[in-house]
Design a protein around this motif. Structure first.
Motif, PDB file in Angstrom:
ATOM      1  N   GLY A  85       0.801  -1.218   0.000  1.00 47.74           N
ATOM      2  CA  GLY A  85       0.000   0.000   0.000  1.00 47.74           C
ATOM      3  C   GLY A  85       0.828   1.259   0.000  1.00 47.74           C
ATOM      4  O   GLY A  85       0.312   2.344   0.284  1.00 47.74           O
ATOM      5  N   TYR A 128      -6.402   1.789   4.727  1.00 52.70           N
ATOM      6  CA  TYR A 128      -6.239   2.653   3.558  1.00 52.70           C
ATOM      7  C   TYR A 128      -4.786   2.605   3.099  1.00 52.70           C
ATOM      8  O   TYR A 128      -3.883   2.290   3.884  1.00 52.70           O
ATOM      9  CB  TYR A 128      -6.627   4.101   3.901  1.00 52.70           C
ATOM     10  CG  TYR A 128      -8.019   4.254   4.444  1.00 52.70           C
ATOM     11  CD1 TYR A 128      -9.126   4.001   3.636  1.00 52.70           C
ATOM     12  CD2 TYR A 128      -8.242   4.635   5.764  1.00 52.70           C
ATOM     13  CE1 TYR A 128     -10.417   4.126   4.131  1.00 52.70           C
ATOM     14  CE2 TYR A 128      -9.525   4.770   6.270  1.00 52.70           C
ATOM     15  CZ  TYR A 128     -10.607   4.510   5.450  1.00 52.70           C
ATOM     16  OH  TYR A 128     -11.884   4.631   5.941  1.00 52.70           O
ATOM     17  N   GLN A 151      -7.969   7.579   2.824  1.00 55.07           N
ATOM     18  CA  GLN A 151      -9.294   7.245   2.307  1.00 55.07           C
ATOM     19  C   GLN A 151      -9.591   7.985   1.011  1.00 55.07           C
ATOM     20  O   GLN A 151     -10.227   7.443   0.102  1.00 55.07           O
ATOM     21  CB  GLN A 151     -10.366   7.575   3.341  1.00 55.07           C
ATOM     22  CG  GLN A 151     -11.768   7.195   2.887  1.00 55.07           C
ATOM     23  CD  GLN A 151     -12.825   7.433   3.947  1.00 55.07           C
ATOM     24  OE1 GLN A 151     -12.523   7.900   5.043  1.00 55.07           O
ATOM     25  NE2 GLN A 151     -14.069   7.112   3.629  1.00 55.07           N
ATOM     26  N   TYR A 161      -7.849   6.067  -1.603  1.00 59.23           N
ATOM     27  CA  TYR A 161      -8.526   4.765  -1.712  1.00 59.23           C
ATOM     28  C   TYR A 161      -9.744   4.887  -2.626  1.00 59.23           C
ATOM     29  O   TYR A 161      -9.947   4.076  -3.544  1.00 59.23           O
ATOM     30  CB  TYR A 161      -8.936   4.304  -0.315  1.00 59.23           C
ATOM     31  CG  TYR A 161      -9.718   3.011  -0.258  1.00 59.23           C
ATOM     32  CD1 TYR A 161      -9.072   1.780  -0.208  1.00 59.23           C
ATOM     33  CD2 TYR A 161     -11.119   3.030  -0.226  1.00 59.23           C
ATOM     34  CE1 TYR A 161      -9.797   0.595  -0.141  1.00 59.23           C
ATOM     35  CE2 TYR A 161     -11.848   1.856  -0.154  1.00 59.23           C
ATOM     36  CZ  TYR A 161     -11.181   0.639  -0.109  1.00 59.23           C
ATOM     37  OH  TYR A 161     -11.906  -0.529  -0.050  1.00 59.23           O
ATOM     38  N   ARG A 220     -10.401   3.323  -6.600  1.00 59.92           N
ATOM     39  CA  ARG A 220     -11.599   2.540  -6.936  1.00 59.92           C
ATOM     40  C   ARG A 220     -12.376   3.205  -8.068  1.00 59.92           C
ATOM     41  O   ARG A 220     -12.892   2.530  -8.966  1.00 59.92           O
ATOM     42  CB  ARG A 220     -12.479   2.390  -5.699  1.00 59.92           C
ATOM     43  CG  ARG A 220     -11.836   1.555  -4.591  1.00 59.92           C
ATOM     44  CD  ARG A 220     -12.770   1.369  -3.415  1.00 59.92           C
ATOM     45  NE  ARG A 220     -13.958   0.609  -3.786  1.00 59.92           N
ATOM     46  CZ  ARG A 220     -15.010   0.422  -2.995  1.00 59.92           C
ATOM     47  NH1 ARG A 220     -15.018   0.964  -1.780  1.00 59.92           N
ATOM     48  NH2 ARG A 220     -16.042  -0.279  -3.397  1.00 59.92           N
ATOM     49  N   MET A 273      -9.409  -2.763  -4.897  1.00 62.10           N
ATOM     50  CA  MET A 273      -8.638  -2.547  -3.674  1.00 62.10           C
ATOM     51  C   MET A 273      -8.971  -3.627  -2.646  1.00 62.10           C
ATOM     52  O   MET A 273     -10.105  -3.718  -2.164  1.00 62.10           O
ATOM     53  CB  MET A 273      -8.941  -1.165  -3.103  1.00 62.10           C
ATOM     54  CG  MET A 273      -8.684  -0.014  -4.081  1.00 62.10           C
ATOM     55  SD  MET A 273      -6.941   0.227  -4.457  1.00 62.10           S
ATOM     56  CE  MET A 273      -6.426   1.144  -3.011  1.00 62.10           C
ATOM     57  N   ASN A 328      -8.133  -4.382   0.870  1.00 58.26           N
ATOM     58  CA  ASN A 328      -7.506  -3.845   2.069  1.00 58.26           C
ATOM     59  C   ASN A 328      -7.631  -4.808   3.244  1.00 58.26           C
ATOM     60  O   ASN A 328      -8.383  -5.785   3.204  1.00 58.26           O
ATOM     61  CB  ASN A 328      -8.102  -2.483   2.421  1.00 58.26           C
ATOM     62  CG  ASN A 328      -9.581  -2.563   2.738  1.00 58.26           C
ATOM     63  OD1 ASN A 328     -10.254  -3.523   2.376  1.00 58.26           O
ATOM     64  ND2 ASN A 328     -10.102  -1.541   3.412  1.00 58.26           N
TER      65      ASN A 328
END
Length: 674
Positions: free
Chosen positions: A405, A431, A442, A445, A449, A455, A457
């Motif tokens: 990440g 995140y 976020q 994130y 998307r 994603m 997570n």
């Protein structure tokens, strides 16, 4: 060398000899103290990597304490002044001294509200062929600039110039950053320097010399003349004008100079290091060991594009290094270092004897301890060859999986999502970009998307499966989920390339990093460490040590190491500056340190905001911006001046950027001992 300079050098040599004799007399005293029980604490132990630092600092303090009589103080002042004078004389042959300027004949400064200056005349301490310069061009009036202000003006139809007024003086340099071309008039003006708004590169406003990075080249420097009526006229060197950048003057190899400086590593630290040595007048032998089969290049572009041609990435050509007598051993790495005999043993069987050594070997990607990571089409990304391999493995029908990440995995995912069938990112946190905090994490994130990236997570890689031919074809997560894949890119951390230093006498930490002092010297005299492997003092973190893998800091380390090797005492003062771009969103991050709270100012949804990272004491340790240049550069400049930003500066009133006025407030730099 004229008679005055020779006399200065002679007196300076005598003073240096006196200092050396004093230190030799004091050394046994301090060694005996070190062996005394009263000084036997760990921090004075020879096993402590700071042992040599403490001896040097103690000797220096003791030497200064002995200069307590008026005569001794006068001698010490003379030594300091002569050292400064000789440094200036030596610099006459360097690039910065060749940037001449027009100045006013009056000795008074031109302050706001004062009378306009007298007619200027060309002044220079070196010879100059004026045929190399353009005719004078009027660009503005002195009244167009306030004190501590910089503006962009047109020099001709194709050239913009940055004109600065500071301390009542007018200077002019190129306005386009030599790194990626950012307009500098939108950057941050510090005390005698301007900082790029995009990536934090810093240039001297009088000479145009690059002082902080990223980048390699300096800016064109214009001659300035202020007329009686306030008109500001400039002249430019034609060659600099054509290229819009300038290479500082460099000396060439003199084979009668038998000294040899070796750098182990062929990355950004080494690239800046070898050039700075030549710019500072070192004419001895320079050897650069490049483990990869190519010359130093701009590595950070790989994860953002993967399809760059190598000749577009390389900092300099082979002809450039040959011209200045810099030996590049391509495809050769160090197998061991003998610090007693001062020898580097190379992987090709050669031995290179050195007088001074810089270790800048960087990092290697770490593979997770998971079954299947050695299958075909499972890649890490560090080198140009890695990028070419990944690019050669993908097709429009590829199911790509990126593990991690942080920046490598996230940048690869963003750059390839439109070139493959699907992209899935696996990471353990809630995140991505955990360094940025939950709110910013976020935001990105959701952006990924929205752009079609899957994603995954709060999970981790459990196992990779392959087909009969040994190619990866399936991923299993720790929660039992399985899905198909054709290519995997691992962005799961790094290890330090320092294992070859075992038994060398160079102290390494458990993780493989190397402690340095404020000048990047290790515990072994004449051996320096820089770049990713250096656990070096960080100005933005109260000079506590840290290892940071940023190109800006890596290149800066190359400059500092070279300056200290060639006789200039240069402390580490750079502020870490990181940058990235994903889906067209430019990320700037300046500073360093643990934070307890994040204050968001601006509009997150529109990707136009500033995030202030605040520690337990209310101090802002870092700033992240998106769509809000040049705030990160302004913050970096603030810290570099030794100033602090407190949360009260941000929360008081409606304008959270009032603190930027602190850049105009002068504060003397305090040299730190480490």
């Amino acid at each position: 060398m004229n008679s005055l300079t020779r006399r200065c050098v002679s007196i300076l040599s005598t003073q240096l000899l006196v200092q050396q004799q004093k230190q030799q007399q004091l050394l046994p005293v301090f060694r005996s103290q070190l062996n005394n029980k009263a000084y036997s604490q760990w921090h004075w132990s020879k096993d402590n990597p700071n042992y040599h630092y403490h001896i040097r600092s103690a000797l220096k303090r003791r030497f200064y304490q002995t200069t307590n009589t008026p005569q001794q103080q006068q001698q010490h002042t003379l030594y300091t002044n002569l050292k400064s004078t000789c440094s200036i004389s030596t610099a006459v042959n360097m690039g910065s001294a060749n940037c001449k300027e027009y100045s006013t004949t009056t000795s008074k400064r031109v302050e706001d509200g004062c009378a306009k200056p007298q007619d200027g005349t060309y002044q220079s301490t070196t010879e100059c062929d004026m045929s190399e310069y353009t005719s004078a061009v009027e660009v503005c009036n002195i009244e167009d600039l306030q004190e501590n202000e910089m503006k962009q003006f047109s020099f001709d139809a194709d050239t913009k110039v940055l004109v600065i007024k500071q301390d009542g003086q007018i200077t002019a340099i190129g306005n386009k950053c030599t790194h990626y071309g950012a307009p500098l008039h939108t950057g941050a003006l510090g005390q005698g320097r301007v900082r790029c708004p995009w990536h934090g590169a810093t240039f001297n406003t009088r000479t145009g010399d690059i002082e902080d990075f990223p980048g390699l080249d300096s800016l064109p420097c214009f001659m300035v003349r202020v007329e009686n009526d306030g008109k500001v006229k400039l002249r430019a060197k034609r060659t600099d004008l054509e290229k819009n950048k300038r290479l500082k003057d460099m000396v060439k190899r003199d084979k009668t100079n038998k000294q040899c400086i070796v750098v182990i590593g062929g990355g950004p630290t080494a690239a800046v290091f070898v050039e700075t040595l030549r710019q500072e007048g070192f004419t001895g032998r320079i050897v650069m060991l490049c483990r990869e089969p190519c010359l130093p290049y701009d590595r950070i572009k790989l994860s953002k594009g993967l399809d760059f041609a190598l000749d577009k990435l390389e900092f300099r050509t082979a002809e450039f290094y040959a011209q200045y007598g810099i030996e590049t051993l391509v495809g050769v790495e160090a197998s061991s270092v003998d610090t007693v005999a001062k020898k580097v043993h190379c992987s090709n069987g050669d031995e290179v004897k050195y007088d001074q050594l810089l270790i800048a070997t960087g990092l290697s990607p770490r593979k997770p301890p998971v079954q299947g990571v050695d299958l075909k089409n499972v890649f890490t990304l560090r080198t140009y060859e890695d990028a070419r391999s990944i690019l050669g493995a993908i097709t429009p029908e590829t199911n790509l999986v990126c593990v991690g990440g942080s920046f490598i995995a996230m940048e690869v995912a963003a750059s390839l999502v439109n070139k493959v069938k699907s992209v899935t990112v696996i990471f353990s946190g809630e995140y991505p970009f955990v360094l940025f905090g939950d709110a910013v994490g976020q935001l990105f994130y959701d952006l990924y998307r929205e752009k079609g990236v899957i994603m995954k997570n709060q999970c981790s890689l459990s196992e990779l499966y392959g087909n009969a031919e040994g190619f990866v074809n399936q991923v299993e997560l720790n929660n039992g989920t399985k899905f198909p894949c054709d290519v995997v890119v691992l962005g799961t951390g790094s290890t330090y390339n320092t294992s070859f230093l075992e038994n060398s006498g160079i102290h390494m930490n458990r993780d493989g990093s190397i402690n340095t002092d404020m000048h990047l010297m290790t515990n072994v005299i004449d051996v320096y460490a820089g770049g990713d492997i250096a656990n070096a003092p960080i100005l933005a973190n109260a000079n506590q040590r840290g290892s940071i893998g940023h190109i800006q800091l890596a290149q800066y380390h190359g400059r500092v190491a070279a300056l200290n090797m060639t006789g200039t005492i240069e402390d580490l003062r750079a502020v870490p500056f990181f940058f990235s771009t994903v889906f067209g969103k430019g990320i700037r991050y300046a500073g360093y340190g643990q934070y307890a709270d994040v204050l968001i100012k601006g509009n997150l949804e529109n990707f136009k905001f500033v995030a202030y990272f605040v520690d337990d004491h209310g101090n802002v340790v870092a700033v992240l911006t998106v769509g809000h240049d040049p705030v990160a550069s302004q913050f970096a400049e603030l810290l570099s001046q030794g100033k602090r930003l407190h949360r009260s500066h941000i929360e008081d009133g409606e304008d959270h950027l009032k603190w930027t006025h602190m850049l105009d407030e002068k504060k003397a730099r305090v040299r730190c001992e480490c």
